[in-house]
Scaffold this active site. Sequence first.
Site, PDB file in Angstrom:
ATOM      1  N   LYS A   1     -17.051  -5.897   9.902  1.00 15.39           N
ATOM      2  CA  LYS A   1     -15.856  -6.728  10.028  1.00 15.39           C
ATOM      3  C   LYS A   1     -15.317  -6.644  11.457  1.00 15.39           C
ATOM      4  O   LYS A   1     -15.532  -5.670  12.156  1.00 15.39           O
ATOM      5  CB  LYS A   1     -14.782  -6.229   9.055  1.00 15.39           C
ATOM      6  CG  LYS A   1     -15.076  -6.577   7.612  1.00 15.39           C
ATOM      7  CD  LYS A   1     -13.856  -6.230   6.776  1.00 15.39           C
ATOM      8  CE  LYS A   1     -14.098  -6.452   5.295  1.00 15.39           C
ATOM      9  NZ  LYS A   1     -12.993  -5.926   4.484  1.00 15.39           N
TER      10      LYS A   1
ATOM     11  N   ARG B   1      -1.905  -6.542  -8.183  1.00 14.80           N
ATOM     12  CA  ARG B   1      -0.736  -7.393  -7.946  1.00 14.80           C
ATOM     13  C   ARG B   1      -0.678  -8.464  -9.034  1.00 14.80           C
ATOM     14  O   ARG B   1       0.097  -8.382  -9.963  1.00 14.80           O
ATOM     15  CB  ARG B   1      -0.805  -8.034  -6.548  1.00 14.80           C
ATOM     16  CG  ARG B   1      -0.617  -7.044  -5.425  1.00 14.80           C
ATOM     17  CD  ARG B   1      -1.121  -7.571  -4.115  1.00 14.80           C
ATOM     18  NE  ARG B   1      -2.553  -7.871  -4.204  1.00 14.80           N
ATOM     19  CZ  ARG B   1      -3.330  -8.151  -3.183  1.00 14.80           C
ATOM     20  NH1 ARG B   1      -2.836  -8.219  -1.982  1.00 14.80           N
ATOM     21  NH2 ARG B   1      -4.622  -8.383  -3.349  1.00 14.80           N
TER      22      ARG B   1
ATOM     23  N   HIS C   1       0.841  -1.208   0.000  1.00 12.13           N
ATOM     24  CA  HIS C   1       0.000   0.000   0.000  1.00 12.13           C
ATOM     25  C   HIS C   1       0.874   1.256   0.000  1.00 12.13           C
ATOM     26  O   HIS C   1       0.610   2.211  -0.732  1.00 12.13           O
ATOM     27  CB  HIS C   1      -0.891   0.061   1.257  1.00 12.13           C
ATOM     28  CG  HIS C   1      -1.888  -1.038   1.397  1.00 12.13           C
ATOM     29  ND1 HIS C   1      -2.039  -1.762   2.556  1.00 12.13           N
ATOM     30  CD2 HIS C   1      -2.805  -1.535   0.522  1.00 12.13           C
ATOM     31  CE1 HIS C   1      -3.020  -2.642   2.407  1.00 12.13           C
ATOM     32  NE2 HIS C   1      -3.495  -2.536   1.171  1.00 12.13           N
TER      33      HIS C   1
ATOM     34  N   SER D   1      -2.839  -7.760   3.144  1.00 14.17           N
ATOM     35  CA  SER D   1      -3.123  -7.579   4.573  1.00 14.17           C
ATOM     36  C   SER D   1      -3.528  -8.920   5.188  1.00 14.17           C
ATOM     37  O   SER D   1      -3.132  -9.242   6.317  1.00 14.17           O
ATOM     38  CB  SER D   1      -4.259  -6.575   4.767  1.00 14.17           C
ATOM     39  OG  SER D   1      -3.891  -5.321   4.265  1.00 14.17           O
TER      40      SER D   1
HETATM   41  O1  PNS Z   1      -8.904  -3.050   0.452  1.00 14.10           O
HETATM   42  P1  PNS Z   1     -10.247  -3.597   0.112  1.00 14.10           P
HETATM   43  O2  PNS Z   1     -10.902  -4.151   1.343  1.00 14.10           O
HETATM   44  O3  PNS Z   1     -10.199  -4.573  -1.034  1.00 14.10           O
HETATM   45  O4  PNS Z   1     -11.129  -2.332  -0.379  1.00 14.10           O
HETATM   46  C1  PNS Z   1     -12.455  -2.495  -0.825  1.00 14.10           C
HETATM   47  C2  PNS Z   1     -13.153  -1.136  -0.980  1.00 14.10           C
HETATM   48  C3  PNS Z   1     -13.083  -0.343   0.313  1.00 14.10           C
HETATM   49  C4  PNS Z   1     -12.483  -0.336  -2.063  1.00 14.10           C
HETATM   50  C5  PNS Z   1     -14.632  -1.402  -1.386  1.00 14.10           C
HETATM   51  O5  PNS Z   1     -15.189  -2.336  -0.498  1.00 14.10           O
HETATM   52  C6  PNS Z   1     -15.499  -0.143  -1.383  1.00 14.10           C
HETATM   53  O6  PNS Z   1     -15.326   0.723  -2.201  1.00 14.10           O
HETATM   54  N1  PNS Z   1     -16.437  -0.060  -0.398  1.00 14.10           N
HETATM   55  C7  PNS Z   1     -17.295   1.099  -0.227  1.00 14.10           C
HETATM   56  C8  PNS Z   1     -18.754   0.772  -0.542  1.00 14.10           C
HETATM   57  C9  PNS Z   1     -19.024   0.845  -2.035  1.00 14.10           C
HETATM   58  O7  PNS Z   1     -18.957   1.896  -2.634  1.00 14.10           O
HETATM   59  N2  PNS Z   1     -19.329  -0.314  -2.620  1.00 14.10           N
HETATM   60  C10 PNS Z   1     -19.518  -0.453  -4.050  1.00 14.10           C
HETATM   61  C11 PNS Z   1     -18.162  -0.495  -4.755  1.00 14.10           C
HETATM   62  S1  PNS Z   1     -18.207  -1.388  -6.226  1.00 14.10           S
END
Ligand code: PNS
Length: 170
Positions: free
Chosen positions: A47, A97, A23, A135
């Site tokens: 979570k 990645r 990150h 992570s």
């Molecule tokens: O690091 P991560 O957990 O893969 O990140 C996921 C994240 C935070 C980018 C995604 O879950 C997100 O954007 N959540 C916010 C809610 C939202 O907008 N959902 C629709 C996205 S397609």
Amino acid sequence: MEQTAAQRIAIYPGSFDPLTNGHVDIILRGARLFDRIIVAILANPEKTPLLTPAERVEIARDVFRGTPNVDVDTFADVLLVDYARHRGALVIVRGLRAVSDFEYETQMALMNRHLSPELETVFMVSSAANAYLSSRLVKEVFALGGPVAGLVPPAVERRMQERHAQKVGP
Ligand code: PNS
């Protein structure tokens, strides 16, 4: 940092539980491409995180203290596209990645474009040295007594060790 209309603001969203060196690499490279990059930490109450959102913010602010165009913030119970609009961002940055990331990431990018066509997702390919880092794996390695030095910033490692010491007790 003061915002002007001409600024190119990017959002780098994620759980960051914990922040890894992968990150950090994407954020520092993003900070060179955009006027400002906002590290948007998802504070998802569903979570059970290793680190609380407040701890993740504190750590990220500490790690990027010397990089003034990196902002750290949390968001929750809101669509990413709405949060991005609220922050004046034009771009969502995500790291890629391996090919295995591609399916999930394009699905999210397309959904976000459906929700907000003016917001562009930019994928940044991770550095080869960090391509295996996640992570989830860092947490697993740590939970089973493995070393995480070199995988996460020292501030994260310290916090994980404190958390472990609290669990184990004196
Ligand atoms: O690091 P991560 O957990 O893969 O990140 C996921 C994240 C935070 C980018 C995604 O879950 C997100 O954007 N959540 C916010 C809610 C939202 O907008 N959902 C629709 C996205 S397609």
